[in-house]
Design a protein around this motif. Structure first.
Motif, PDB file in Angstrom:
ATOM      1  N   ARG A  14      38.366 -14.653  -7.844  1.00  0.00           N
ATOM      2  CA  ARG A  14      38.034 -16.079  -7.811  1.00  0.00           C
ATOM      3  C   ARG A  14      39.208 -16.839  -7.227  1.00  0.00           C
ATOM      4  O   ARG A  14      40.340 -16.683  -7.657  1.00  0.00           O
ATOM      5  N   ARG A  15      38.918 -17.636  -6.235  1.00  0.00           N
ATOM      6  CA  ARG A  15      39.969 -18.423  -5.583  1.00  0.00           C
ATOM      7  C   ARG A  15      39.461 -19.833  -5.337  1.00  0.00           C
ATOM      8  O   ARG A  15      38.266 -20.061  -5.194  1.00  0.00           O
ATOM      9  N   TYR A  16      40.373 -20.772  -5.303  1.00  0.00           N
ATOM     10  CA  TYR A  16      40.043 -22.174  -5.067  1.00  0.00           C
ATOM     11  C   TYR A  16      40.883 -22.686  -3.904  1.00  0.00           C
ATOM     12  O   TYR A  16      42.075 -22.397  -3.803  1.00  0.00           O
ATOM     13  N   ARG A  17      40.255 -23.457  -3.069  1.00  0.00           N
ATOM     14  CA  ARG A  17      40.981 -24.056  -1.944  1.00  0.00           C
ATOM     15  C   ARG A  17      41.574 -25.394  -2.377  1.00  0.00           C
ATOM     16  O   ARG A  17      40.906 -26.236  -2.951  1.00  0.00           O
ATOM     17  N   GLU A  24      44.778 -18.296  -5.688  1.00  0.00           N
ATOM     18  CA  GLU A  24      44.135 -17.080  -6.206  1.00  0.00           C
ATOM     19  C   GLU A  24      44.221 -17.084  -7.726  1.00  0.00           C
ATOM     20  O   GLU A  24      45.309 -17.032  -8.289  1.00  0.00           O
ATOM     21  N   ILE A  25      43.066 -17.153  -8.385  1.00  0.00           N
ATOM     22  CA  ILE A  25      43.044 -17.179  -9.853  1.00  0.00           C
ATOM     23  C   ILE A  25      42.815 -15.772 -10.413  1.00  0.00           C
ATOM     24  O   ILE A  25      43.568 -15.293 -11.251  1.00  0.00           O
ATOM     25  N   LEU A  26      41.764 -15.114  -9.963  1.00  0.00           N
ATOM     26  CA  LEU A  26      41.459 -13.754 -10.400  1.00  0.00           C
ATOM     27  C   LEU A  26      41.504 -12.827  -9.195  1.00  0.00           C
ATOM     28  O   LEU A  26      40.947 -13.132  -8.137  1.00  0.00           O
ATOM     29  N   ASP A  63      33.974 -14.864  -6.348  1.00  0.00           N
ATOM     30  CA  ASP A  63      34.094 -14.740  -4.896  1.00  0.00           C
ATOM     31  C   ASP A  63      34.015 -13.281  -4.457  1.00  0.00           C
ATOM     32  O   ASP A  63      33.823 -12.987  -3.278  1.00  0.00           O
ATOM     33  N   GLY A  64      34.184 -12.392  -5.403  1.00  0.00           N
ATOM     34  CA  GLY A  64      34.067 -10.963  -5.130  1.00  0.00           C
ATOM     35  C   GLY A  64      33.918 -10.226  -6.438  1.00  0.00           C
ATOM     36  O   GLY A  64      34.205 -10.768  -7.511  1.00  0.00           O
ATOM     37  N   GLY A  65      33.460  -8.982  -6.378  1.00  0.00           N
ATOM     38  CA  GLY A  65      33.274  -8.201  -7.587  1.00  0.00           C
ATOM     39  C   GLY A  65      31.891  -8.403  -8.191  1.00  0.00           C
ATOM     40  O   GLY A  65      31.020  -9.056  -7.604  1.00  0.00           O
ATOM     41  N   GLU A  66      31.700  -7.868  -9.388  1.00  0.00           N
ATOM     42  CA  GLU A  66      30.388  -7.877 -10.028  1.00  0.00           C
ATOM     43  C   GLU A  66      30.529  -8.119 -11.520  1.00  0.00           C
ATOM     44  O   GLU A  66      31.527  -7.761 -12.147  1.00  0.00           O
ATOM     45  N   VAL A  67      29.499  -8.760 -12.076  1.00  0.00           N
ATOM     46  CA  VAL A  67      29.411  -8.990 -13.519  1.00  0.00           C
ATOM     47  C   VAL A  67      28.124  -8.350 -14.016  1.00  0.00           C
ATOM     48  O   VAL A  67      27.024  -8.713 -13.571  1.00  0.00           O
ATOM     49  N   PHE A  68      28.266  -7.392 -14.923  1.00  0.00           N
ATOM     50  CA  PHE A  68      27.103  -6.719 -15.513  1.00  0.00           C
ATOM     51  C   PHE A  68      26.896  -7.254 -16.931  1.00  0.00           C
ATOM     52  O   PHE A  68      27.822  -7.270 -17.743  1.00  0.00           O
ATOM     53  N   ILE A  69      25.691  -7.701 -17.217  1.00  0.00           N
ATOM     54  CA  ILE A  69      25.275  -8.029 -18.573  1.00  0.00           C
ATOM     55  C   ILE A  69      24.347  -6.893 -18.997  1.00  0.00           C
ATOM     56  O   ILE A  69      23.236  -6.758 -18.490  1.00  0.00           O
ATOM     57  N   GLY A  70      24.833  -6.035 -19.902  1.00  0.00           N
ATOM     58  CA  GLY A  70      24.131  -4.775 -20.134  1.00  0.00           C
ATOM     59  C   GLY A  70      24.203  -3.944 -18.870  1.00  0.00           C
ATOM     60  O   GLY A  70      25.276  -3.781 -18.281  1.00  0.00           O
ATOM     61  N   ASP A  71      23.068  -3.459 -18.405  1.00  0.00           N
ATOM     62  CA  ASP A  71      23.054  -2.656 -17.174  1.00  0.00           C
ATOM     63  C   ASP A  71      22.664  -3.484 -15.953  1.00  0.00           C
ATOM     64  O   ASP A  71      22.441  -2.945 -14.878  1.00  0.00           O
TER      65      ASP A  71
END
Length: 228
Positions: A14-17, A24-26, A63-71
């Motif tokens: 996660r990034r903010y302009r 760059e935050i995460l 802004d990138g990556g994935e979040v899984f809630i369960g599967d």
């Protein structure tokens, strides 16, 4: 614990302009929280703690990556489906309780259940049972202004878990409370995690309470790491 995390964050960015620069935050943050587990998120202000909770709760897109809630991978889902998952599978507790002042304690807990399709009588019965479990059986018909700070926050916790979510996210849930009341509210959370088996990710500055959770993590250089 089950063999699949309730929440899995994989390589989230996660990034903010800010003007001509990018903050760059995460940077590749990865974290799993399992059913029946409480995880303390301990990090100084400005390190991305609230951003991580917002992304985990599907309130913000990474802004990138994935979040899984369960599967279920959620990053590419349409907003309508993300809203449904947020409503049905995730509970939120904030530093301020955000109760609706014109409704009683039991009515505040009934509302998310009725929005989810439950009938009024069943919602009232479930809400009364939940609030009684949390020690508020004598306060069901009291409005927020008639409740103490700790009681208000316990109603907020009841509301957050009213739809039996798989995941509870809490951002400084005891931040506005005195130490004794904070201890009582935290004990309420721990009691619910043990009784219901949901996963809990709780951001807190209270090291004594954090020490009573199953694990402690922090954010360092945009990544989630175990807290020593």
């Amino acid at each position: 614990m089950q063999n699949q995390p309730a929440l899995h964050i994989e390589g989230v960015e996660r990034r903010y302009r800010q003007g001509d620069s990018v903050l760059e935050i995460l940077r590749g943050a990865t974290l799993s929280v399992w059913p029946g587990e409480s995880v303390a998120l301990i990090a100084p202000s400005g390190t991305g703690k609230s951003t991580l909770l917002q992304i985990a709760g599907l309130l913000e897109h990474p802004d990138g990556g994935e979040v899984f809630i369960g599967d279920r991978a959620t990053a590419g889902l349409p907003d309508k489906e993300r809203t449904r998952i947020r409503r049905d599978e995730i509970g939120f507790v904030y530093q301020f309780h955000h109760l609706l002042p014109e409704f009683s304690a039991v009515e505040n807990v009934m509302l998310p259940q009725m929005i989810g399709g439950l009938g009024k009588a069943e919602a009232r019965a479930r809400s009364s049972e939940l609030l009684t479990f949390l020690g508020l059986g004598a306060r069901l018909e009291h409005r927020p202004a008639e409740l103490s700070g700790g009681e208000q926050q316990r109603v907020a916790i009841a509301r957050a878990v009213a739809n039996a979510p798989r995941l509870l996210l809490a951002d400084e849930p005891t931040g506005n409370l005195d130490p004794q009341t904070a201890d009582h509210v935290f004990a309420t959370l721990a009691k619910l995690v043990n009784a219901s088996g949901f996963a809990a990710l709780i951001a807190t500055h209270n090291m004594e309470l954090a020490g009573r959770m199953n694990r402690r993590v922090t954010i360092k250089d945009g990544e989630v790491v175990e807290h020593s």
